[in-house]
Design a protein around this motif. Sequence first.
Motif, PDB file in Angstrom:
ATOM      1  N   GLU A   1      -7.336  -0.995  14.938  1.00 16.92           N
ATOM      2  CA  GLU A   1      -8.596  -0.794  14.246  1.00 16.92           C
ATOM      3  C   GLU A   1      -8.628   0.515  13.452  1.00 16.92           C
ATOM      4  O   GLU A   1      -9.215   0.575  12.371  1.00 16.92           O
ATOM      5  N   ALA A   2      -7.969   1.549  13.974  1.00 14.63           N
ATOM      6  CA  ALA A   2      -7.920   2.809  13.236  1.00 14.63           C
ATOM      7  C   ALA A   2      -7.158   2.641  11.924  1.00 14.63           C
ATOM      8  O   ALA A   2      -7.536   3.201  10.879  1.00 14.63           O
ATOM      9  N   GLU A   3      -6.099   1.856  11.954  1.00 13.89           N
ATOM     10  CA  GLU A   3      -5.310   1.611  10.744  1.00 13.89           C
ATOM     11  C   GLU A   3      -6.082   0.743   9.757  1.00 13.89           C
ATOM     12  O   GLU A   3      -6.035   0.978   8.543  1.00 13.89           O
ATOM     13  N   ALA A   4      -6.822  -0.233  10.265  1.00 11.35           N
ATOM     14  CA  ALA A   4      -7.669  -1.051   9.386  1.00 11.35           C
ATOM     15  C   ALA A   4      -8.735  -0.191   8.725  1.00 11.35           C
ATOM     16  O   ALA A   4      -9.055  -0.357   7.536  1.00 11.35           O
ATOM     17  N   GLY A   5      -9.283   0.769   9.483  1.00 12.06           N
ATOM     18  CA  GLY A   5     -10.284   1.665   8.928  1.00 12.06           C
ATOM     19  C   GLY A   5      -9.713   2.573   7.854  1.00 12.06           C
ATOM     20  O   GLY A   5     -10.352   2.817   6.822  1.00 12.06           O
ATOM     21  N   ALA A   6      -8.497   3.070   8.068  1.00 15.79           N
ATOM     22  CA  ALA A   6      -7.852   3.927   7.071  1.00 15.79           C
ATOM     23  C   ALA A   6      -7.577   3.149   5.790  1.00 15.79           C
ATOM     24  O   ALA A   6      -7.694   3.688   4.684  1.00 15.79           O
ATOM     25  N   LEU A   7      -7.237   1.894   5.933  1.00 15.71           N
ATOM     26  CA  LEU A   7      -6.890   1.063   4.785  1.00 15.71           C
ATOM     27  C   LEU A   7      -8.124   0.701   3.962  1.00 15.71           C
ATOM     28  O   LEU A   7      -8.082   0.692   2.726  1.00 15.71           O
ATOM     29  N   THR A   8      -9.223   0.411   4.640  1.00 16.50           N
ATOM     30  CA  THR A   8     -10.426  -0.084   3.961  1.00 16.50           C
ATOM     31  C   THR A   8     -11.475   0.984   3.708  1.00 16.50           C
ATOM     32  O   THR A   8     -12.365   0.785   2.874  1.00 16.50           O
ATOM     33  N   GLY A   9     -11.391   2.094   4.451  1.00 21.29           N
ATOM     34  CA  GLY A   9     -12.445   3.099   4.360  1.00 21.29           C
ATOM     35  C   GLY A   9     -13.705   2.685   5.076  1.00 21.29           C
ATOM     36  O   GLY A   9     -14.772   3.291   4.883  1.00 21.29           O
TER      37      GLY A   9
ATOM     38  N   ARG B   1     -15.886   1.590   8.729  1.00 22.44           N
ATOM     39  CA  ARG B   1     -16.026   1.673  10.179  1.00 22.44           C
ATOM     40  C   ARG B   1     -16.927   0.533  10.609  1.00 22.44           C
ATOM     41  O   ARG B   1     -18.034   0.367  10.066  1.00 22.44           O
ATOM     42  N   VAL B   2     -16.475  -0.265  11.555  1.00 24.55           N
ATOM     43  CA  VAL B   2     -17.256  -1.434  11.965  1.00 24.55           C
ATOM     44  C   VAL B   2     -17.522  -1.377  13.460  1.00 24.55           C
ATOM     45  O   VAL B   2     -16.766  -0.763  14.230  1.00 24.55           O
ATOM     46  N   THR B   3     -18.595  -2.020  13.872  1.00 22.17           N
ATOM     47  CA  THR B   3     -18.928  -2.115  15.297  1.00 22.17           C
ATOM     48  C   THR B   3     -18.540  -3.475  15.867  1.00 22.17           C
ATOM     49  O   THR B   3     -18.382  -3.606  17.076  1.00 22.17           O
ATOM     50  N   ASP B   4     -18.384  -4.447  14.995  1.00 21.36           N
ATOM     51  CA  ASP B   4     -18.017  -5.800  15.411  1.00 21.36           C
ATOM     52  C   ASP B   4     -16.671  -6.156  14.787  1.00 21.36           C
ATOM     53  O   ASP B   4     -16.532  -6.189  13.562  1.00 21.36           O
ATOM     54  N   ILE B   5     -15.676  -6.416  15.624  1.00 21.58           N
ATOM     55  CA  ILE B   5     -14.328  -6.706  15.128  1.00 21.58           C
ATOM     56  C   ILE B   5     -14.302  -7.909  14.193  1.00 21.58           C
ATOM     57  O   ILE B   5     -13.405  -8.038  13.351  1.00 21.58           O
ATOM     58  N   ARG B   6     -15.302  -8.756  14.273  1.00 23.50           N
ATOM     59  CA  ARG B   6     -15.367  -9.952  13.415  1.00 23.50           C
ATOM     60  C   ARG B   6     -15.588  -9.608  11.943  1.00 23.50           C
ATOM     61  O   ARG B   6     -15.436 -10.460  11.068  1.00 23.50           O
ATOM     62  N   GLU B   7     -15.937  -8.351  11.667  1.00 21.73           N
ATOM     63  CA  GLU B   7     -16.168  -7.941  10.280  1.00 21.73           C
ATOM     64  C   GLU B   7     -14.872  -7.623   9.527  1.00 21.73           C
ATOM     65  O   GLU B   7     -14.856  -7.591   8.288  1.00 21.73           O
ATOM     66  N   TRP B   8     -13.767  -7.387  10.262  1.00 22.75           N
ATOM     67  CA  TRP B   8     -12.543  -6.937   9.602  1.00 22.75           C
ATOM     68  C   TRP B   8     -11.964  -7.930   8.593  1.00 22.75           C
ATOM     69  O   TRP B   8     -11.518  -7.507   7.507  1.00 22.75           O
ATOM     70  N   PRO B   9     -11.930  -9.231   8.870  1.00 20.88           N
ATOM     71  CA  PRO B   9     -11.324 -10.128   7.874  1.00 20.88           C
ATOM     72  C   PRO B   9     -11.950 -10.016   6.488  1.00 20.88           C
ATOM     73  O   PRO B   9     -11.219  -9.965   5.483  1.00 20.88           O
ATOM     74  N   ASP B  10     -13.268  -9.930   6.405  1.00 16.52           N
ATOM     75  CA  ASP B  10     -13.916  -9.840   5.102  1.00 16.52           C
ATOM     76  C   ASP B  10     -13.511  -8.553   4.378  1.00 16.52           C
ATOM     77  O   ASP B  10     -13.220  -8.565   3.168  1.00 16.52           O
ATOM     78  N   HIS B  11     -13.504  -7.447   5.094  1.00 17.84           N
ATOM     79  CA  HIS B  11     -13.150  -6.161   4.475  1.00 17.84           C
ATOM     80  C   HIS B  11     -11.704  -6.164   3.988  1.00 17.84           C
ATOM     81  O   HIS B  11     -11.398  -5.651   2.906  1.00 17.84           O
ATOM     82  N   LEU B  12     -10.813  -6.722   4.790  1.00 11.50           N
ATOM     83  CA  LEU B  12      -9.384  -6.710   4.442  1.00 11.50           C
ATOM     84  C   LEU B  12      -9.055  -7.729   3.353  1.00 11.50           C
ATOM     85  O   LEU B  12      -8.254  -7.452   2.456  1.00 11.50           O
TER      86      LEU B  12
ATOM     87  N   ARG C   1      -3.800 -11.462   2.497  1.00  7.86           N
ATOM     88  CA  ARG C   1      -3.882 -12.898   2.789  1.00  7.86           C
ATOM     89  C   ARG C   1      -4.169 -13.172   4.254  1.00  7.86           C
ATOM     90  O   ARG C   1      -4.860 -14.137   4.593  1.00  7.86           O
ATOM     91  N   GLY C   2      -3.597 -12.371   5.137  1.00  7.92           N
ATOM     92  CA  GLY C   2      -3.785 -12.610   6.563  1.00  7.92           C
ATOM     93  C   GLY C   2      -3.429 -11.371   7.347  1.00  7.92           C
ATOM     94  O   GLY C   2      -2.727 -10.480   6.862  1.00  7.92           O
ATOM     95  N   GLY C   3      -3.913 -11.296   8.575  1.00  7.29           N
ATOM     96  CA  GLY C   3      -3.617 -10.119   9.369  1.00  7.29           C
ATOM     97  C   GLY C   3      -4.066 -10.259  10.807  1.00  7.29           C
ATOM     98  O   GLY C   3      -4.718 -11.228  11.189  1.00  7.29           O
ATOM     99  N   VAL C   4      -3.700  -9.255  11.581  1.00  4.89           N
ATOM    100  CA  VAL C   4      -4.096  -9.155  12.979  1.00  4.89           C
ATOM    101  C   VAL C   4      -4.601  -7.738  13.194  1.00  4.89           C
ATOM    102  O   VAL C   4      -3.924  -6.773  12.833  1.00  4.89           O
ATOM    103  N   VAL C   5      -5.797  -7.597  13.763  1.00  8.47           N
ATOM    104  CA  VAL C   5      -6.374  -6.286  14.057  1.00  8.47           C
ATOM    105  C   VAL C   5      -6.597  -6.197  15.558  1.00  8.47           C
ATOM    106  O   VAL C   5      -7.315  -7.023  16.132  1.00  8.47           O
ATOM    107  N   THR C   6      -5.981  -5.201  16.183  1.00  9.62           N
ATOM    108  CA  THR C   6      -6.102  -5.022  17.625  1.00  9.62           C
ATOM    109  C   THR C   6      -7.042  -3.862  17.938  1.00  9.62           C
ATOM    110  O   THR C   6      -7.296  -2.986  17.108  1.00  9.62           O
TER     111      THR C   6
END
Length: 312
Positions: free
Chosen positions: A188-196, A198-209, A215-220
């Motif tokens: 999640e820290a790497e996803a945050g660095a990439l997108t700028g 900060r999310v409270t619900d992990i379900r928000e990451w696909p839209d941001h990325l 095209r696809g990814g895994v966020v732990t």
Amino acid sequence: MKKILVLGGAHLDRRGMIESETIAGASNPGSWMEEAGGGGFNAARNLSRLGFSVRIIAPRGGDANGETVAAAAREAGVADTPFTFLDRRTPSYTAILERDGNLVIAIADMDLYKLFTPRRLRVRAVREAVMESDILLCDANLPQETLQAIATAAVANQKPLAAIAISPAKVIRLREALPQIDILFMNEAEAGALTGKRVTDIREWPDHLQALGLRGGVVTRGAQHVIAFSQHETAVLRPPIIDNVCDVTGAGDAMASGYLAAIAQSRLPSEALRWGAAAAAITVQSFSATAAELDMDLLANMLALVPDAEML
């Protein structure tokens, strides 16, 4: 047998484990270990143990640490074809861990990876390795321009490309290549660095990325929920609880390995997420960054403890 080409980090890992409560700014009793490591190299060894034909290409120095990496590749059955610089030292990663296995701080001495320039991809042996592979895997230890060149080569040769983020500081090297990456493994820290973001619900990451073209990814998120997404499916999973955690080093690389092993067998992301969680669970019970005993039988046994993913 599927062929996987890994282009990325293969270096020496040094890890110090603090034996009691961590006291900052003071001497802490503990123990020390050294072994071969690196995001790409850890994944390469895992995938080889899971039955794939794996080749790794990475820069290496002409020193004893380089020999340690070469020996680890032989032990795991990985075809090792490095760029060797006899007058340089092999990269290294030095980490201090708390007694529960969590990271306190780490230092990455990785200057040699700067010499893996895009022109290295034009070497005939490398071009042939790309053409012969079924899947390409890179990690963000390499320079940004090299990662972009790898992504371009993957598209030109119609090869699926996966990538490992490595760290918040390094994942930004992948930003320009995101539209050409099929799967990016990150925490999640790497996803945050990439997108700028900060999310409270992990379900928000696909839209941001996906907004960045990925095209696809895994966020732990450590032992908490993990999310995987592709262009057609999104799934969330709570990893199994592991009581006897020895060392979390390599857990993310194991997640990538298990996930890719499933994808290589045409499994859906929801099932691949279970494979990744199982591989990570096996790895954190080992004092090494990869579990020498990992194989498909052990993975199948651990899968029995992994719940089904929730489809979104």
